[in-house]
Design an enzyme around this catalytic site. Structure first.
Site, PDB file in Angstrom:
ATOM      1  N   GLY A 144       0.360  -3.153   0.843  1.00  0.00           N
ATOM      2  CA  GLY A 144       0.304  -3.036   2.293  1.00  0.00           C
ATOM      3  C   GLY A 144      -0.867  -3.814   2.885  1.00  0.00           C
ATOM      4  N   ASN A 145      -1.978  -3.826   2.167  1.00  0.00           N
ATOM      5  CA  ASN A 145      -3.165  -4.511   2.677  1.00  0.00           C
ATOM      6  C   ASN A 145      -2.991  -6.017   2.774  1.00  0.00           C
ATOM      7  OD1 ASN A 145      -4.593  -2.215   3.061  1.00  0.00           O
ATOM      8  ND2 ASN A 145      -5.618  -2.280   1.083  1.00  0.00           N
ATOM      9  N   LYS A 163       4.377  12.597   1.881  1.00  0.00           N
ATOM     10  CA  LYS A 163       4.010  11.331   2.527  1.00  0.00           C
ATOM     11  C   LYS A 163       3.951  11.499   4.042  1.00  0.00           C
ATOM     12  CE  LYS A 163       4.096   8.045  -0.780  1.00  0.00           C
ATOM     13  NZ  LYS A 163       3.139   6.953  -0.985  1.00  0.00           N
ATOM     14  N   LYS A 168       6.470   1.967  -3.210  1.00  0.00           N
ATOM     15  CA  LYS A 168       6.753   0.533  -3.374  1.00  0.00           C
ATOM     16  C   LYS A 168       6.519   0.047  -4.797  1.00  0.00           C
ATOM     17  CE  LYS A 168       3.250  -1.557  -1.934  1.00  0.00           C
ATOM     18  NZ  LYS A 168       2.522  -1.735  -3.215  1.00  0.00           N
ATOM     19  N   LYS A 205      -0.076   2.772  -9.419  1.00  0.00           N
ATOM     20  CA  LYS A 205       0.037   1.395  -9.925  1.00  0.00           C
ATOM     21  C   LYS A 205      -0.107   1.367 -11.442  1.00  0.00           C
ATOM     22  CE  LYS A 205      -1.866  -0.823  -5.787  1.00  0.00           C
ATOM     23  NZ  LYS A 205      -0.618  -0.788  -5.046  1.00  0.00           N
TER      24      LYS A 205
END
Lengths: 303, 303
Positions: A9-10, A122, A208, A266
């Site tokens: 996202g960043n 979320k 994601k 991740k």
């Protein structure tokens, strides 16, 4: 090699940046400049986050009251359109003219019996007062949780099971097309509980990094890269003794705990990919993407 | 046969209907039920309008004032995401399970020197008072025209020149994929005037019927169908002597004038397709789509 890169996202919109179209485009232009050399050497599939973007769309939905707010699966689809467009346009501007590219909408199946639905976690969309939240909870069957001194809608983050458009993505990759897909973790869908067999949208958020892991596995990718704004995975992050893990096996990584809010998912997704495929996964900074793909920067997770 | 069907705006959202997500989905479900038998017999590519949808997004942009409104090319991309998603989901629900489908974002090149830019004619977004319109005209370099007793932004409707993702669409069609693309007439793009060669978004609206005509031609379609909410093209429409044209050549149609606001562009696009390719074009009601494709309903335009 076939490389799948999940853009954090960043990479699209950094915390604290104005959420304008211009700012997003500038960030995407930077990301695409970094990705272009990867595309010139390899087959490339790009996925991306959509957290800030889908949040902004939810705010716009709330601000316009003449029509009922659109559900989250449709807003997800809108962000796949918006972000996919900007990525393919900026990427097209830095790729050789004869290199094909395409952005595909991506529906991903989730299981209505996924335990995540019992405990939505979320946060999405605007913050509300307790009273407003209670009204909306009654009207729309939304679930709210406290976020600071306000209340905010929460949705489930179920596991991705199946990418419906995977064959078209494969065919395009075989033709050396740079494909943008699975944006925002894909559009969550599930077969209707009424027994009709119909696929329908689900108001949820698929992580994601996990959606992209499934994508990378299904495509038979040689390396799965999660590109973020740090150099890789650190031990003792934020302490004087912090140090980058440059190379590790899933078994080695399993000896450490990584924060659920940042590197945890991740690292888990990277380990899962490596364990299932025997191939390589990597986590690192977008600016080093070419070296990360080559195996010489970031955190390399290997069998 | 390879069939390209352009779904009229009315197939998605009829004039006067509430613009809710549910209403759109219901209409799209009806459209997909009509299209499924076509897909079972033929290769099928679907395009669609986005007039009401992009208008609604512009209203939502206006209602939320914390961030500058996003430009029209990005809103177009959002509608390609939203509508493409609903079409492919509903279509997937009525197609055999092993039939692949995909929705591709579509950028279409326009010429910055197109005369349409000198005289913008397409109304988009909210209505304003004269004073508000003057302020916005100054701030954003928007052009306004009077619409009833209010003022409304107008943008150009330039001709489509080139579909950037045409090769990926072709490859997917060769694999018998049902493809949704060129939604809303495509996302208008042009090479920057600064000589950089960069492709960038353009705030304009490409006519869906013309964008789809280019799509059908580039794909080598056997028949190009514009599906709408009337049975076809009528002579003396709205008079006691009105009669359907069931079959005509471009030369025969050229002897009549059709209203610019309704059948005019469809007839012109049909004739252009037939003259350029020698193939068949047709205009008619979505409910008759199978017969229209077979050549036995609607208005058939033939060489």
């Amino acid at each position: 090699m076939l490389v799948v890169v999940a853009l954090g996202g960043n990479a699209l919109l950094q915390r604290g940046q104005a959420m304008t179209a211009e700012m997003q485009r500038m960030n995407i232009r930077t990301a695409c400049a970094a990705l272009a050399p990867v595309a010139e050497e390899h087959q490339l599939v790009i996925s991306h986050g959509n957290g800030p973007q889908v949040g902004l769309l939810a705010l716009k939905e709330q601000a316009y009251s003449d029509v009922d707010a659109y559900p989250l699966d449709i807003l997800d689809a809108q962000t796949e359109g918006m972000i996919g467009y900007m990525v393919e346009q900026e990427l097209g501007n830095v790729l050789p003219e004869d290199r094909p590219f395409a952005s595909l909408l991506t529906m991903i199946e989730v299981d209505p019996a996924d335990p995540a639905f019992a405990d939505p976690t979320k946060f999405v969309g605007p913050v509300y007062d307790k009273e407003q939240a209670d009204v909306l909870a009654g009207e729309k069957a939304w679930v709210f949780k406290q976020d600071g001194d306000k209340w905010r809608r929460v949705v489930a983050s179920p596991a991705p099971k199946r990418i419906f458009e995977i064959e078209p993505v494969k065919w395009l990759v075989e033709m050396n097309t740079v494909v943008v897909c699975a944006g925002g973790g894909g559009i969550p869908t599930a077969f209707a509980a009424d027994g009709s067999g119909a696929l329908e949208g689900v108001e949820a958020v698929i992580d994601k990094d996990w959606a992209s892991e499934l994508l990378a596995r299904d495509l038979g990718a040689d390396v799965y890269v999660m590109a973020t704004d740090t150099d890789g995975v650190y031990l003792d992050w934020g302490t004087p003794s912090q140090r980058l893990i440059d190379r590790a096996t899933p078994a080695e990584l399993a000896q450490h705990a990584f924060p659920a809010g940042s590197m945890g998912p991740k690292v888990d997704a990277a380990c899962h990919f490596v364990l299932k495929t025997g191939k390589r996964a990597a986590i690192g900074g977008l600016k080093d993407i070419l070296e990360i793909v080559a195996g010489t920067a970031g955190t390399q997770v290997v069998a």
